[in-house]
Design an enzyme around this catalytic site. Structure first.
Site, mmCIF file in Angstrom:
data_model
loop_
_atom_site.group_PDB
_atom_site.id
_atom_site.type_symbol
_atom_site.label_atom_id
_atom_site.label_comp_id
_atom_site.label_asym_id
_atom_site.label_seq_id
_atom_site.Cartn_x
_atom_site.Cartn_y
_atom_site.Cartn_z
ATOM 1 N N TYR A 207 24.400 80.785 7.424
ATOM 2 C CA TYR A 207 24.668 82.175 7.788
ATOM 3 C C TYR A 207 25.954 82.406 8.573
ATOM 4 O O TYR A 207 26.371 83.553 8.738
ATOM 5 C CB TYR A 207 23.467 82.742 8.534
ATOM 6 N N PHE B 296 10.345 85.817 12.546
ATOM 7 C CA PHE B 296 10.117 86.921 11.611
ATOM 8 C C PHE B 296 10.799 86.641 10.284
ATOM 9 O O PHE B 296 11.571 85.702 10.166
ATOM 10 C CB PHE B 296 10.613 88.253 12.208
#
Length: 420
Positions: free
Chosen positions: A129, A420
Site C-alpha cells: 500500500y 476491519f
C-alpha cells in the site's frame, strides 16, 4: 510485470453481483470459495453497493474492494472523517493486471470528492500500500504473561482502590460497552469508531457459519463511585499437565478497553488471579502498553509479536494537520510529494498549544517528504529524524527534521484497538 487489461470492467457491485463478489473475496483470502445463503444475507445487510467494487472479466468477479465511512481520532481527541478500506483481494489468475490500482484510484478519488480527510486500512502485507500513498501510522504488540513468574500475590481477591470486578453477559456488554468505548476512543489517537454491528458480532448475536462462535467471558470494572471504567472479553482453554496432575490453562484476551490506569491494572490483575490460569495472552495491545509494568516482574510479560497495524493515506493535508493538537510551538514549511495528485503541494504549518494553522505557500521548503511518510508522522508515532536517516525525508534546511519531531511526536504512542 503489470499488464493493464481495460476489457476487465471495474465497477460498483449490484445486488445480483453479491454472491459472485463473495466467492471472489473468499478465494482471495484462501477460504472455501463456496457461498452460503447466510453469508449473502449478512453481507447484503451492511455493505454499501456504491462503495463496494468488483473487477469483472467476462462477467465473473476476479477482484474485490470495499470501503465504508469511519471516524478516526487524531492527537488531542478531535475526529476526522475517514474512508475505511477493507475486503481487498485479487484472484490468483488475475494478478499483475493493474486491478487493485484501478479500484484504489476509483475509491480514493471518490473519498477526496466526499471530503474525507484520510483513508485507512489494515494491511495484510507490508509492501502493497505504500505505492498508493499509505504509511503505517500505528503499531501493535502482543504479550504472553507467565503468571507464576509475575510475583503477584496469589491471595488477591479484588481491586485495592475500592472498585469492583463483575462477570457480565453479552446483553450487559451491549448496554454498557458502546458508551465506555466512546470515552476510550475519544482519548486514544489512532482509534476508530465502532458501530452497532460491531457489538452484535462481538457478543455473538451476529455470526457466520464459517466463523463458529465461542462465547467469551466478559468482566467489567467499576470504580469506587460505581462508574464503568473497563471491560474485558477473554476465553480459556482446557490444558493439563501430563497425567492431569496440574491445570495449565491459558486465558486469551479478545479485547480489553479502559478509561483509567486503575481499571487497566485491575483487569490485568484479575486475569492473572483466575484459578487454573498459568498463562495470559494479551491480544493486540498498544506498543507502549502499561501491561508489563503492572507486574512486580515485568519480564513475566514477554513480547511475542510486534507489527504495523493501522495504515493511513492523507487526502487533505490542511485539514489533517489542523485537526490535531501540538504540545510544542513553531513553524515548518513542508513539501509534500503525492504521485497520485490528490494531496501534494507546499504547506506552512504553524503550531502552538492553543491551535495550529496549515496553509498552502510558495515559501522555500524546509522538509521534503512523500505523502505516505507524512501519514507516518501525522499521529505522532514516527520520527522525522529517523526517516531522514533512512533517506525517506529530505532536509532542505538543516535541523528541519528535529523541528518536525518537536511539533509532531507525542508522549504516548497512537494505537488502533480494532481490525476491519
Amino acid at each position: 510485470m503489470t499488464r493493464p487489461e481495460p476489457h476487465i470492467d471495474v465497477r460498483p457491485v449490484t445486488e445480483a453481483d453479491i454472491p459472485d463478489w463473495i466467492r471472489a473475496l473468499n478465494t482471495g483470502f484462501l477460504r472455501t470459495p463456496s457461498v452460503a445463503d447466510t453469508e449473502i444475507a449478512d453481507r447484503a445487510s451492511y455493505i454499501l453497493p456504491s462503495r463496494t467494487l468488483g473487477a469483472f472479466d467476462a462477467g465473473r468477479c476476479v477482484a474485490t474492494f470495499r470501503s465504508f465511512p469511519q471516524e478516526l481520532t487524531t492527537v488531542g481527541g478531535e475526529t476526522v472523517p475517514a474512508d475505511a478500506i477493507s475486503n481487498v483481494t485479487v484472484t490468483p489468475t488475475h494478478r499483475r493486471r493493474g486491478l487493485l490500482t484501478r479500484m484504489m484510484a476509483h475509491d480514493l478519488a471518490a473519498a477526496k470528492d466526499r471530503g474525507d480527510v484520510v483513508a485507512t486500512l489494515i494491511a495484510a502485507e507490508y509492501p502493497i500500500y505504500g505505492r498508493y500513498g499509505f504509511g503505517p501510522a500505528t503499531w501493535t504488540t502482543q504479550w504472553t504473561i507467565d503468571v507464576p513468574r509475575t510475583g503477584l500475590d496469589p491471595r488477591w481477591s479484588g481491586p485495592e482502590d475500592g472498585g469492583r470486578i463483575d462477570i457480565v453477559d453479552g446483553a450487559d456488554v451491549r448496554k454498557i460497552g458502546p458508551e465506555l468505548y466512546e470515552r476510550v476512543r475519544r482519548a486514544q489517537p489512532g482509534a476508530v469508531d465502532r458501530d452497532e454491528r460491531w457489538w452484535l458480532v462481538n457478543t455473538g448475536v451476529l455470526h457466520l457459519d464459517r466463523s463458529p462462535w465461542t462465547e467469551p467471558f466478559f468482566a467489567v470494572y467499576r470504580s469506587a463511585g460505581g462508574e464503568v471504567e473497563g471491560l474485558v472479553a477473554y476465553t480459556a482453554d482446557d490444558h493439563w499437565s501430563e497425567g492431569k496432575k496440574q491445570p495449565l490453562n491459558t486465558a486469551s484476551v479478545k479485547w480489553l478497553i479502559t478509561t483509567t490506569p486503575d481499571a487497566e491494572r485491575a483487569l490485568w490483575r484479575y486475569l492473572c488471579s483466575i484459578d487454573w490460569i498459568t498463562t495470559v495472552k494479551s491480544g493486540w495491545r498498544a506498543p507502549d502498553d502499561l501491561l508489563p509494568f503492572f507486574l512486580p516482574d515485568p519480564r513475566a510479560a514477554g513480547a511475542t509479536s510486534s507489527a504495523d497495524w493501522l495504515w493511513v493515506r492523507i487526502l487533505d493535508v490542511v485539514r489533517a494537520l489542523q485537526a490535531r493538537t501540538y504540545d510544542g510551538q513553531g513553524a515548518l514549511v513542508l513539501e509534500v510529494v503525492d504521485g497520485a495528485g490528490l494531496a501534494g503541494g507546499r504547506y506552512r504549518l504553524e503550531a502552538a498549544a492553543d491551535g495550529a494553522s496549515c496553509t498552502p505557500t510558495t515559501a522555500t521548503a524546509e522538509l521534503v517528504l512523500d505523502i505516505a511518510d507524512l501519514a507516518r508522522l501525522w499521529l505522532g508515532d514516527e520520527s522525522a529524524v529517523r526517516l531522514a536517516a533512512l533517506g525517506l525525508v529530505r532536509e532542505e534546511r538543516a535541523g528541519a527534521a528535529r523541528v518536525a519531531d518537536a511539533l509532531l511526536r507525542t508522549s504516548r504512542r497512537p494505537w488502533c484497538p480494532d481490525i476491519f
